[in-house]
Structures are given as structure tokens and as C-alpha cells.
Design an enzyme around this catalytic site. Structure first.
Site, PDB file in Angstrom:
ATOM      1  N   CYS A  86      32.366  42.096  45.165  1.00 34.12           N
ATOM      2  CA  CYS A  86      32.704  42.911  46.324  1.00 34.12           C
ATOM      3  C   CYS A  86      33.928  42.410  47.082  1.00 34.12           C
ATOM      4  O   CYS A  86      34.576  41.459  46.683  1.00 34.12           O
ATOM      5  CB  CYS A  86      31.477  43.103  47.197  1.00 34.12           C
ATOM      6  SG  CYS A  86      30.302  44.253  46.405  1.00 34.12           S
ATOM      7  N   SER A 123      38.724  50.361  55.467  1.00 31.94           N
ATOM      8  CA  SER A 123      37.957  50.307  54.231  1.00 31.94           C
ATOM      9  C   SER A 123      38.681  51.125  53.177  1.00 31.94           C
ATOM     10  O   SER A 123      39.398  52.079  53.485  1.00 31.94           O
ATOM     11  CB  SER A 123      36.562  50.894  54.474  1.00 31.94           C
ATOM     12  OG  SER A 123      35.923  51.196  53.267  1.00 31.94           O
TER      13      SER A 123
END
EC number: 4.2.1.9
Length: 557
Positions: A119, A468
Site C-alpha cells: 500500500c 489520494s
């Protein structure tokens, strides 16, 4: 072998007694010792399968004649940390991961490493460590999540965030939101669009640090277990041949990765992480390098949130290598760069082909002639700012509107959901940069609220924070210098007109130089938001977003 420093000779008899305590045999003490950096934990969906990946890597290392030894790396789930104080602790882990991996690798004198990340900050942190340590190193990620299905359509986490905005706007019921909540994240793996985690895993493959399929093979596919075994074998081949990370991570391979970034339409966070990785090899990567690369690199993919396709679709279409083949065929890649397979990029992509031109468009039918990212400059961002051009609707590529100024993410969200932001506005969220945040929070909640409330084609958002990979729209981040150090974004006042020209690479505040100078003379630094713990130390050392938010090595730097 490097590990002989810890295991050979009478001087190291005490260390050997500790290896005996670990269960090492005399035969194992004569073999290369390979550190496997496991990012497994039970709080990040993208990491909940990594224990299985690690076990497969161990089998590959042992099969090839090495001794696998597992040690951990931390990882934060940005989605769970989003929208509260936890997001201040996301980006900061990148450098913690790099530093702690350096400590473990050198303290125990490993001969090589296999990094098993997945991640957002975990991947670049371990890439930084790999470049710094310069050991034989291979990456194998945990793999992407499969897309969810809601009402017959593929969906992902970005649509979940936007559903919350739609609910606030009254266009979606609570039952609708609950259905999204239960269905958009159906499996383990990194979230299913071209968000930051998948962007960095794909760029790891483009750099040459991961084997074919590293960025795209879904987490739940058995093919990923095979990939992990091959990664274990590959690191042993590198040890035997003396190939190290800096043979692969070079200026040329980083520019290759930037080119692939443009074609894939990767997350803007890559413009934080590529400079940080480059810094580890002594390459001064200016984010403005992105513009000349973008000008000649076609955008070939529109994965979520920019379009309706997902990582599983990219994998079936031929993956990263198929995209690289399209680029190499028009001379945009250095195909002589080495990879962890021992082959060059050119050799690796020779057999790749595009199996689905709807997912990977051909150069002749590109989404645009220019790449997915753009760096904008001007009097509002003298040192640059970053926008995901491929996720901006055409009508917002050029925009001018009044500034709506907020000194925190929370204040901005309250205004957006409270109906106080209208068509044409330019939302400015400041004091959220690396130092001012501290930690440079992602503004996914504000961008999702804007999109969910139907304002995505008429409202822009500018911040010294970041976004993001799931954000879309005219979302311009990394504004440098940041507000906390007195950058021009700190001088913006409510109602000032801001001009955005993405094709022209301009971000301008329509205020005279004289007025800006007068405002700067009155400006005073804010008191730090955090005065204890790791964030205090981080804020004192971190540099600007345009430098990759790397940490200064000394107070004088």
C-alpha cells in the site's frame, strides 16, 4: 558474502550461538542469508494476504539455495486513516519504513532482500531503502483488490467516498450508501483503481525492481503466489551475479518510470515518491521534469477514478509491460535499463502485446497526446504544484473563479457539505503541507464531497496538502512553497480571483505584486499544530512537497 561479517570466524562465535538459537543448521550458515521484508498486518486490506506471499518467497529463496529470514515493516491504510488526525501519520511512515529497513538490513548483514509491500507509503518507503542499501533486491507486492459490483456496475473505494457526498446532497439514500459500503471492497488487496498503491506497484515494475505482473496480478490469483516464488529465486540469481539495486534504479530507469506514469495516469503522489527515490541515488529530481515528459507521452489508460476500468482489466489487457511496449515502439523508453530478472527492459517487453485496446489504448487512439500528470507554476505556486490532468473534466482544464479560503480540511468539508460552495468557486485548503499539517494529509474527503454533490465539473480545489489517487477533478496539490513557511498560498484572501490553466501549466493569483508584498510583510508564522512526539520531529526536518517531502539530513540543510 556480506553475511560472513556476522557469521564467520572465531570472533563471531557469539553471533553463531544466537543463530543456533534461531534454529540455523551449520549448512544454512554457509548459504546466502536473504532478508524478506514482510509488511503483513491485520489492519490494512492490502496487507492481509502478505503472509501467504512471504511464505511463497521463502520457498523460492530456499529452492535457489538461500536462507530466507523474515522481518517486518509497518504499513498504514490510508483509507482507514482518511478524514481525521490519523492521516497526519500516513506520509510520515514512508521515511520511517526506509530508515527502519536500513537499520535491520545493516545490523544483521543480509546478503540480499525481497521487499513485500503493497500500500501507499509502504512501496516507496521500501524503494527508498532498496536504493539506499544497494543490495541485491527484488520487489513482489501483495497485489490489487478485485473491483466491487454495485447495481451491476464495477465500483471501487473512490465511488464509496463520492457516495457519501451524494448522500449529503440528497441524491442518494442511506440504503444506497450501505450497499456501496458492503460491496465496493470485496477482497484483500490494494484498492482496485489506479490509486497510489497500485500506481507505485506498477512503477516498481517499470523501474525494473519487480518481475512481470508485479503491479497488476490480482491479490487473490494463484498466479501471484507463483510470482512470489520467482521473486525469491530472482534475488538469489542477483546475489550470485552481483547485481544490486543501484544497477537497476538509475536516472534512466527513473525517467522510464515517469514516462510510464504519464501513460498510465498514475496518482499525483508519484510526484512525491519518485523525487524521494531519486534522492537516494543522488539524482536531483525536479518535479518540473514531468512537463517535457508529459508533452511527448500519450495518456493510454483511464483506470478508476479517471475511467470505468480497473486493475484486473489492465492485467488482462497485458499489464504494465504491454503499456511499456506501446511506449517503446515510439522511442519513449530507454530499453537498455536492467531489471531484477537479469534482462533488459527491451528483452522483458519483447513478447508483450496489447490484448485489449479498450483498456490500453494504442498511441494512435490515445485519450490525449499528453500524459496524465501536469506540474503547474505561477505566482501562487512558484516552486510548482501537481494535478492529475487525466482525471480533470474538459470544462475545468481552464478555469477562473473566486477563492474560498480554509485553513484546515475539516473547515472545508463543513462548508462543502453545508452548501456554501457554489459553481465557479476555487476552494483553497492551506496549512496542510508537509510542515504545516504536519504530514501533508490527503484531501480525498473534500474532493469526493465536491464530486458527490455534483460540483466536480464547476469547482476546483487547490491545496498545499496532497490528494489520494482516488481523487478526481480539478484537484491541484503539493502547492509549493507551503503556507507554513510563508508561501503565496498563505497570502490568499477570500474572494481573490485564481486562474487555472492546465494546458498552459499556469496557476496564478490575480493580485498585484505590490499587494502580495504588502500581505507578506504582515504575515506571521502559525504556532505548530503538534508539539510532541514523532510529528513534532517530522515537522522540524521535512522539506517542501516539490522536493518529495524528503527529510533534511541536518538542521542546516
Amino acid at each position: 558474502m556480506i553475511s560472513d561479517n556476522a557469521r564467520s570466524g572465531m570472533q563471531q562465535a557469539p553471533a553463531r550461538s544466537l543463530f543456533n538459537a534461531l534454529g540455523f543448521t551449520a549448512e544454512e550458515m554457509k548459504k546466502p542469508m536473504i532478508g524478506i521484508v514482510s509488511s503483513y498486518n491485520e489492519i490494512v486490506p492490502g496487507h492481509m494476504n502478505i503472509d501467504k506471499i512471504v511464505n511463497a518467497v521463502k520457498l523460492g529463496v530456499a529452492e535457489a539455495g538461500g536462507v530466507p529470514v523474515v522481518f517486518p515493516a509497518i504499513a498504514v491504510c490510508d483509507g482507514i486513516a482518511m478524514g481525521h488526525v490519523g492521516m497526519k501519520y500516513s506520509l510520515v511512515t514512508r521515511d520511517l519504513i526506509a530508515d527502519s529497513t536500513e537499520c535491520m538490513a545493516i545490523a544483521h548483514q543480509f546478503d540480499g532482500l525481497v521487499m513485500v509491500p503493497n500500500c501507499d507509503k509502504n512501496v516507496p518507503g521500501l524503494l527508498m531503502a532498496a536504493a539506499r542499501l544497494n543490495l541485491p533486491t527484488v520487489f513482489v507486492s501483495g497485489g490489487p483488490m478485485l473491483a466491487g459490483h454495485v447495481k451491476g456496475k464495477k465500483r471501487s473505494l473512490s465511488s464509496m467516498f463520492e457516495a457519501v457526498g451524494s448522500y449529503a446532497a440528497g441524491t442518494m439514500t442511506e440504503e444506497d450508501v450501505l450497499e456501496f459500503e458492503e460491496k465496493v471492497c470485496p477482497t484483500c488487496g490494494s484498492c482496485s483503481g489506479m490509486y497510489t498503491a497500485n500506481s507505485m506497484n506498477c512503477l516498481t515494475e517499470a523501474l525494473g525492481m519487480g518481475l512481470r505482473g508485479n503491479g497488476t496480478i490480482p491479490a487473490v490469483y494463484s498466479e501471484r503466489i507463483k510470482l512470489a516464488k520467482h521473486a525469491g529465486m530472482a534475488v538469489m540469481d542477483m546475489v550470485n551475479k552481483g547485481i544490486t539495486a543501484r544497477d537497476i534504479i538509475t536516472k534512466d530507469s527513473i525517467m522510464n518510470a515517469l514516462t510510464v506514469d504519464m501513460a498510465l495516469g498514475c496518482s499525483t503522489n508519484s510526484m512525491l515518491h519518485l523525487p524521494a527515490i531519486a534522492h537516494e541515488i543522488g539524482f536531483d529530481f525536479d518535479i518540473k521534469f514531468a512537463n517535457p515528459i508529459s508533452e511527448k507521452t500519450p495518456n493510454l489508460c483511464h483506470l478508476a477514478p479517471a475511467g470505468p476500468t480497473y486493475m484486473e482489466d489492465l492485467n488482462e489487457a497485458g499489464g504494465v509491460y504491454a503499456v511499456m511496449k506501446e511506449l517503446a515502439d515510439i522511442g519513449l523508453l530507454n530499453t537498455d535499463c536492467l531489471t531484477v530478472s537479469g534482462k533488459t527492459i527491451g528483452e522483458c517487453i519483447a513478447t508483450a502485446y496489447n490484448r485489449d485496446p479498450e483498456v490500453i489504448r494504442t498511441v494512435d487512439n490515445a485519450y490525449s497526446k499528453t500524459g496524465g500528470l501536469a506540474v503547474l507554476s505561477g505566482n501562487l505556486a512558484p516552486d510548482g504544484s501537481v494535478v492529475k490532468r487525466s482525471a480533470v473534466v474538459p470544462e475545468m482544464l481552464v478555469h477562473e473563479g473566486p477563492a474560498r479560503v480554509f485553513d484546515s480540511e475539516e473547515d472545508a468539508i463543513a462548508a462543502i457539505k453545508g452548501g456554501k460552495i457554489v459553481e465557479g468557486d476555487v476552494v483553497v485548503i492551506r496549512y496542510e503541507g508537509p510542515k504545516g499539517g504536519p504530514g501533508m494529509r490527503e484531501m480525498l474527503n473534500p474532493t469526493s464531497a465536491i464530486a458527490g454533490m455534483g460540483l466536480g465539473s464547476s469547482v476546483a480545489l487547490i491545496t498545499d496538502g496532497r490528494f489520494s489517487g482516488a481523487s478526481r477533478g480539478a484537484s491541484i496539490g503539493h502547492v509549493s512553497p507551503e503556507a507554513a513557511v510563508g508561501g503565496p498560498i498563505a497570502l490568499v484572501e477570500e474572494g481573490d480571483i485564481i486562474s487555472i490553466d492546465i494546458p498552459g501549466l499556469k496557476l496564478e493569483l490575480k493580485v498585484s505584486d505590490e499587494e502580495l508584498a504588502a500581505r507578506k510583510a504582515k504575515w506571521q508564522p502559525r504556532e505548530p499544530k503538534v508539539t510532541t512526539g514523532y510529528l513534532k520531529r517530522y515537522a522540524s526536518l521535512v522539506t517542501s512537497g516539490n522536493r518529495g517531502a524528503i527529510l533534511k539530513s541536518s538542521a542546516d540543510e
